[in-house]
Design an enzyme around this catalytic site. Sequence first.
Site, PDB file in Angstrom:
ATOM      1  CG  ASP A 107      -4.097  -4.102  -2.652  1.00 25.18           C
ATOM      2  OD1 ASP A 107      -4.944  -4.371  -1.784  1.00 25.18           O
ATOM      3  OD2 ASP A 107      -4.343  -4.091  -3.873  1.00 25.18           O
ATOM      4  CB  SER A 138      -0.974  -0.051   1.179  1.00 25.75           C
ATOM      5  OG  SER A 138      -2.077   0.786   0.945  1.00 25.75           O
ATOM      6  CG  HIS A 153      -5.642  -2.555   1.368  1.00 30.30           C
ATOM      7  ND1 HIS A 153      -4.828  -2.478   0.252  1.00 30.30           N
ATOM      8  CD2 HIS A 153      -5.158  -1.640   2.241  1.00 30.30           C
ATOM      9  CE1 HIS A 153      -3.906  -1.548   0.454  1.00 30.30           C
ATOM     10  NE2 HIS A 153      -4.073  -1.025   1.640  1.00 30.30           N
TER      11      HIS A 153
HETATM   12  C1  LIG Z   1      -6.710   6.475   8.259  1.00 30.78           C
HETATM   13  C2  LIG Z   1      -7.544   5.405   8.954  1.00 30.78           C
HETATM   14  N1  LIG Z   1      -8.660   4.935   8.156  1.00 30.78           N
HETATM   15  C3  LIG Z   1      -9.648   5.861   7.646  1.00 30.78           C
HETATM   16  C4  LIG Z   1     -10.996   5.203   7.963  1.00 30.78           C
HETATM   17  C5  LIG Z   1      -8.347   3.905   7.160  1.00 30.78           C
HETATM   18  C6  LIG Z   1      -7.795   2.659   7.898  1.00 30.78           C
HETATM   19  N2  LIG Z   1      -7.395   1.672   6.902  1.00 30.78           N
HETATM   20  C7  LIG Z   1      -8.209   0.445   6.755  1.00 30.78           C
HETATM   21  C8  LIG Z   1      -7.832  -0.503   7.878  1.00 30.78           C
HETATM   22  C9  LIG Z   1      -6.477  -0.917   8.431  1.00 30.78           C
HETATM   23  C10 LIG Z   1      -7.521  -1.684   9.151  1.00 30.78           C
HETATM   24  C11 LIG Z   1      -7.516  -2.634  10.328  1.00 30.78           C
HETATM   25  C12 LIG Z   1      -6.354  -3.261  10.728  1.00 30.78           C
HETATM   26  C13 LIG Z   1      -6.358  -4.081  11.859  1.00 30.78           C
HETATM   27  C14 LIG Z   1      -7.570  -4.253  12.578  1.00 30.78           C
HETATM   28  C15 LIG Z   1      -7.567  -5.145  13.798  1.00 30.78           C
HETATM   29  F1  LIG Z   1      -8.667  -4.962  14.516  1.00 30.78           F
HETATM   30  F2  LIG Z   1      -7.488  -6.442  13.415  1.00 30.78           F
HETATM   31  F3  LIG Z   1      -6.503  -4.844  14.543  1.00 30.78           F
HETATM   32  C16 LIG Z   1      -8.745  -3.623  12.192  1.00 30.78           C
HETATM   33  C17 LIG Z   1      -8.753  -2.790  11.040  1.00 30.78           C
HETATM   34  C18 LIG Z   1      -8.256  -0.344   9.263  1.00 30.78           C
HETATM   35  C19 LIG Z   1      -8.245  -1.979   7.867  1.00 30.78           C
HETATM   36  C20 LIG Z   1      -6.282   1.891   6.106  1.00 30.78           C
HETATM   37  O1  LIG Z   1      -5.503   2.789   6.361  1.00 30.78           O
HETATM   38  C21 LIG Z   1      -5.995   0.971   4.901  1.00 30.78           C
HETATM   39  N3  LIG Z   1      -4.628   1.305   4.437  1.00 30.78           N
HETATM   40  C22 LIG Z   1      -3.537   0.663   4.956  1.00 30.78           C
HETATM   41  S1  LIG Z   1      -3.763  -0.529   6.131  1.00 30.78           S
HETATM   42  C23 LIG Z   1      -2.123  -0.967   6.703  1.00 30.78           C
HETATM   43  C24 LIG Z   1      -2.248  -1.594   8.041  1.00 30.78           C
HETATM   44  C25 LIG Z   1      -2.511  -0.794   9.153  1.00 30.78           C
HETATM   45  C26 LIG Z   1      -2.664  -1.390  10.400  1.00 30.78           C
HETATM   46  C27 LIG Z   1      -2.592  -2.769  10.508  1.00 30.78           C
HETATM   47  F4  LIG Z   1      -2.731  -3.320  11.709  1.00 30.78           F
HETATM   48  C28 LIG Z   1      -2.307  -3.572   9.412  1.00 30.78           C
HETATM   49  C29 LIG Z   1      -2.157  -2.974   8.180  1.00 30.78           C
HETATM   50  N4  LIG Z   1      -2.290   0.927   4.567  1.00 30.78           N
HETATM   51  C30 LIG Z   1      -2.038   1.918   3.641  1.00 30.78           C
HETATM   52  O2  LIG Z   1      -0.879   2.163   3.299  1.00 30.78           O
HETATM   53  C31 LIG Z   1      -3.163   2.621   3.119  1.00 30.78           C
HETATM   54  C32 LIG Z   1      -4.428   2.318   3.530  1.00 30.78           C
HETATM   55  C33 LIG Z   1      -5.378   3.156   2.904  1.00 30.78           C
HETATM   56  C34 LIG Z   1      -4.681   4.004   2.049  1.00 30.78           C
HETATM   57  C35 LIG Z   1      -3.235   3.725   2.128  1.00 30.78           C
END
Ligand SMILES: CCN(CC)CCN(C[C@]12C[C@](c3ccc(C(F)(F)F)cc3)(C1)C2)C(=O)Cn1c(SCc2ccc(F)cc2)nc(=O)c2c1C=CC2
Length: 391
Positions: free
Chosen positions: A272, A249, A327
């Site tokens: 991704d 990402s 993702h």
């Molecule tokens: C800014 C916050 N928010 C706006 C609403 C968007 C939040 N979001 C979607 C999420 C990460 C998610 C997640 C993880 C882990 C649990 C758990 F409960 F299991 F711990 C839950 C829920 C919440 C799925 C993303 O940021 C997606 N994303 C990611 S996710 C990278 C990641 C982060 C934390 C982790 F633990 C594992 C992986 N990396 C990027 O480079 C980019 C994006 C978007 C564009 C660029």
Amino acid sequence: GSWRRTGFSRIPEGKGPYSVGCTDLMTDRSVEGSFLRLYYPSQNGTSSEETKWIPKRKYYCGLSDFLNCYRMPKEQMAKSEPMLTTQSVLFSLGSVTCPAKWNAAFKTGEKYPLIIFSHGLGAFRTLYSAVCIEMASQGFVVAAVEHRDNSSSATYYYTEKPVSEAQEEALEELQEEWLFYKKLKRGEPEFPVRQLQVQQRADECIRALNLILGINSGKQMVNVLRLNFDWTLLKDSIDLNRIAMMGHSFGAATAIETLSKEARFKCAIALDAWMLPLADEVYTRVHQPLLFINSEKFQWASNVLKMKKLDSTDVDRKMITIRGSVHQSFPDFTFVAGNLVGKFFKLKGEIDPNMAIDISNRASLAFLQKHLGKQLYLTLSYYWSPHKATI
Ligand SMILES: CCN(CC)CCN(C[C@]12C[C@](c3ccc(C(F)(F)F)cc3)(C1)C2)C(=O)Cn1c(SCc2ccc(F)cc2)nc(=O)c2c1C=CC2
């Protein structure tokens, strides 16, 4: 143990011939230093301890703050069952380990290709162990950097505590300084912030490369983390012609930015990719082969169009999409969260998580074999025939 929920599956072991070790390295007592987790081919039986997946509690706090966009609004909270708060999900993960031997001795006697791995927004260095362990089990040394650009949900570094005269003779104290994810201000344009961050991230990847190459040439270095791992075993163990970037990402954008600045990286794998942070100039500055591995759901026109802008006939540019994946099919949460949490937070797609990561890892390995493995052959044939060498 029996308390484990049904379907509670662990992070998958490496499938390759090497057993995998893991250790951490932090240099310099400042935010400008390097911080990385190393996954590497290890000598069997030199460690029986498994690696802690999330090594410090403050990472959970940072993570739940980053994820707080999932926190239920107050009024609903009162009414309904105590929701699956991210806090409760996270604290149940405290004891999770990943299938790599903590501080196992580095396996000497051969030269390994090197991968520098860059994590995504809100993640940090330990959350992609399924990918990194698989690569290490196939004979790669993998350095997963931890970025200090405020895009990690949490990270830390050490500084010397200001020692007052009175304590002069006391052993200098090291103080932990924590950095957390910096949210965008309301209405703040995203591109300038992410463009600055991707520049810093690329510099941190190049610094990590130089650090590993220094260790490879036998340079003395100090690990601020006091771990019993023998770094001198890495001397002359990296194949300087076989160095690649990988990232997820925001980390995939970082991989592309890093290739545009550092020709020693021979190719990159973008998991991704989030293309927003990249400025227009980068598209003409990347000359190395690229493999885009996309999930089915993380796709929108402007993002895919930017990937296509990097398509080329002169150099190998490939794009695959894993049907049924999401993702979060690339980071480790897809394996660690149970089915209930996994569905709720969209951490699992329709496809089985182990199958998705297996497809991604096999495609990655084939691409790396093609562009790193034959490097020597390509060089030789290039000199022997005036025609453009082809593989
Ligand atoms: C800014 C916050 N928010 C706006 C609403 C968007 C939040 N979001 C979607 C999420 C990460 C998610 C997640 C993880 C882990 C649990 C758990 F409960 F299991 F711990 C839950 C829920 C919440 C799925 C993303 O940021 C997606 N994303 C990611 S996710 C990278 C990641 C982060 C934390 C982790 F633990 C594992 C992986 N990396 C990027 O480079 C980019 C994006 C978007 C564009 C660029």
